[in-house]
Design a protein around this motif. Structure first.
Motif, PDB file in Angstrom:
ATOM      1  N   PHE A 193       1.181  -1.102  -0.279  1.00  0.00           N
ATOM      2  CA  PHE A 193       0.343  -0.085   0.606  1.00  0.00           C
ATOM      3  C   PHE A 193       1.115   1.185   0.205  1.00  0.00           C
ATOM      4  O   PHE A 193       0.402   1.787  -0.846  1.00  0.00           O
ATOM      5  N   LEU A 194       1.561   1.146   0.609  1.00  0.00           N
ATOM      6  CA  LEU A 194       2.370   2.562   0.880  1.00  0.00           C
ATOM      7  C   LEU A 194       3.070   3.289  -0.915  1.00  0.00           C
ATOM      8  O   LEU A 194       4.113   3.793  -0.492  1.00  0.00           O
ATOM      9  N   ILE A 195       3.570   1.769  -1.109  1.00  0.00           N
ATOM     10  CA  ILE A 195       4.393   1.425  -2.438  1.00  0.00           C
ATOM     11  C   ILE A 195       3.392   2.412  -3.023  1.00  0.00           C
ATOM     12  O   ILE A 195       3.578   3.733  -4.533  1.00  0.00           O
ATOM     13  N   VAL A 196       2.214   2.269  -3.067  1.00  0.00           N
ATOM     14  CA  VAL A 196       1.461   2.098  -4.402  1.00  0.00           C
ATOM     15  C   VAL A 196       0.129   3.801  -4.755  1.00  0.00           C
ATOM     16  O   VAL A 196      -0.363   3.982  -5.134  1.00  0.00           O
ATOM     17  N   VAL A 197      -0.095   3.818  -3.318  1.00  0.00           N
ATOM     18  CA  VAL A 197      -0.941   4.891  -2.316  1.00  0.00           C
ATOM     19  C   VAL A 197      -0.590   6.460  -2.996  1.00  0.00           C
ATOM     20  O   VAL A 197      -2.160   6.789  -3.754  1.00  0.00           O
ATOM     21  N   ILE A 198       0.626   6.624  -3.361  1.00  0.00           N
ATOM     22  CA  ILE A 198       0.739   8.251  -3.974  1.00  0.00           C
ATOM     23  C   ILE A 198       0.086   7.996  -5.346  1.00  0.00           C
ATOM     24  O   ILE A 198       0.096   8.628  -5.945  1.00  0.00           O
ATOM     25  N   PRO A 199       1.187   7.192  -6.123  1.00  0.00           N
ATOM     26  CA  PRO A 199       1.198   7.233  -7.746  1.00  0.00           C
ATOM     27  C   PRO A 199      -0.443   6.961  -7.516  1.00  0.00           C
ATOM     28  O   PRO A 199      -0.611   7.655  -8.897  1.00  0.00           O
ATOM     29  N   GLY A 200      -1.034   6.091  -7.133  1.00  0.00           N
ATOM     30  CA  GLY A 200      -2.562   6.196  -7.752  1.00  0.00           C
ATOM     31  C   GLY A 200      -3.206   7.614  -7.226  1.00  0.00           C
ATOM     32  O   GLY A 200      -4.177   7.970  -8.110  1.00  0.00           O
ATOM     33  N   TRP A 201      -2.794   8.663  -6.317  1.00  0.00           N
ATOM     34  CA  TRP A 201      -3.418   9.393  -5.818  1.00  0.00           C
ATOM     35  C   TRP A 201      -3.106  10.538  -7.113  1.00  0.00           C
ATOM     36  O   TRP A 201      -4.098  11.158  -6.992  1.00  0.00           O
ATOM     37  N   LEU A 202      -1.990  10.372  -7.853  1.00  0.00           N
ATOM     38  CA  LEU A 202      -2.031  10.906  -8.841  1.00  0.00           C
ATOM     39  C   LEU A 202      -2.356  11.363  -9.984  1.00  0.00           C
ATOM     40  O   LEU A 202      -2.505  11.498 -10.801  1.00  0.00           O
ATOM     41  N   LEU A 203      -2.369   9.915 -10.530  1.00  0.00           N
ATOM     42  CA  LEU A 203      -2.603   9.396 -11.651  1.00  0.00           C
ATOM     43  C   LEU A 203      -5.307   9.172 -11.648  1.00  0.00           C
ATOM     44  O   LEU A 203      -5.004   9.582 -12.920  1.00  0.00           O
TER      45      LEU A 203
END
Length: 370
Positions: free
Chosen positions: A353-363
């Motif tokens: 989750f910590l790896i994907v959460v910010i890229p997901g928010w930007l996307l």
């Protein structure tokens, strides 16, 4: 979850009294489609339709290839048979194979990665999860555009999962395992061949109904019901009606809230621009399927909503119904080990989750409808 949904529906009816308009606002198409999917997938489970896939896995004698096979078996099958069904198929298989091969110490981390695979693989297709099924029906976008928007999340997850597997077996990258192929794969009963063919045909019908958005979805539902009654009437007793009723209750709750101008305006101002974080947060309280129904009427950023819902299951067991199913499958085999499951599950899921959460928010700023 059913108790919460019933209470929410009852309370909401005091806010907005029942009316013909309220009944008309319920998404009957989604409920009908969900019923069709649950009937067909229960048939898949009963008849061991994925046996050929399981046979392939039993031929692997090294832990890394076998673990990748099981994890990506969940990842790809969840795109078509939904995330919960893929876990129902592969988690017991993982437990059985690792027990047979005397590798029980790896069961928890691998089924935790299978849980991630189910959540992140199923997000690609409109029918991979109940929330995707609902939101795809509401969005009006084409199947191609839906796949295009979900592809970056799916691909990035597919690249991350092998790294997690390599980390797990970092002490011995060539660790071996031996499994009894006959016991793991199970058998097909020749007399049930017609059932397997019927369920495969119905599955194609359901996929066509979802993707085409045909206004005659109720005809498909009647066909599924009729064929199921013909080939296996007892199957209808095993369908997950609790999930359908939960959907119905949250539809009533959402429609009632949306019909109240004051509450609807407050939620719209709170949710707008924060759909991604609202979806993740609310899912930790009521799970991502109900959260999709509650939040959709107040959403302006569709990408933020669906990306958040498809990420929420990485935070906690409650975040996704698939995670709860995974937990139940494990504690059925290992009673009293629920705390250990939660500890390992949380550690592995939060690392992802910590790896994907910010890229997901930007996307999520990418216009879903543009």
């Amino acid at each position: 979850m059913l108790t919460v949904s019933v209470l929410a529906a009852v309370v909401s009816l005091f806010i907005t009294p029942p009316s013909p308009a309220l009944l008309a606002s319920i998404d009957w198409r989604t409920l009908g489609t969900l019923f069709m999917m649950l009937c067909v997938l229960e048939g898949f489970k009963q008849e061991n339709v994925l046996k050929p896939v399981v046979n392939l896995g039993t031929k692997l004698d090294s832990m890394i290839p076998l673990s990748l096979f099981l994890i990506f078996g969940v990842f790809f099958s969840s795109m078509f048979v939904t995330n919960d069904v893929s876990l129902i198929i592969f988690v017991p298989l993982t437990i059985l194979m690792f027990r047979e091969g005397d590798k029980e110490r790896y069961i928890l981390p691998v089924i935790s990665m299978e849980n991630i695979a189910a959540i992140r693989g199923s997000l690609l297709t409109p029918f991979g999860s109940p929330q995707n099924l609902f939101l795809y029906g509401q969005s009006g976008v084409s199947a191609g555009r839906f796949l295009l928007h979900m592809l970056p999340l799916c691909l990035s997850s597919a690249l991350l999962l092998p790294l997690f597997v390599l980390f797990l077996y970092r002490k011995d990258l060539r660790e071996r395992i031996r499994v009894d192929a006959g016991r793991a794969a199970g058998e097909w009963k020749p007399e049930n061949r017609k059932k397997r063919i019927a369920y495969a045909a119905l599955f194609l019908l359901v996929i066509f109904t979802i993707v085409s958005r045909t206004p005659f979805w109720y005809v498909s539902a009647l066909i599924v019901l009729a064929v199921t009654l013909l080939v296996d009437p007892g199957l209808l007793k095993k369908v997950d009606y609790v999930l359908i009723l939960t959907f119905l209750c949250f539809f009533v709750f959402s429609s009632s809230i949306a019909a109240n101008p004051g509450i609807a305006d407050l939620l719209r101002r709170s949710v707008t621009g924060r759909e991604y974080w609202w979806a993740i947060g609310l899912s930790q309280i009521i799970s991502n399927v109900p959260a999709s129904i509650v939040l959709y009427p107040f959403t302006e950023n569709f990408a933020g909503l669906i990306y958040g819902l498809d990420t929420a299951g990485l935070c906690s067991l409650i975040g996704s119904l698939a995670s709860v199913i995974n937990y139940r499958l494990y504690v059925r085999e290992y009673p009293g080990q629920g705390g250990r499951f939660v500890k390992v599950f949380t550690l592995v899921s939060w690392a992802f989750f910590l790896i994907v959460v910010i890229p997901g928010w930007l996307l999520s700023r990418w216009n879903f409808f543009g």
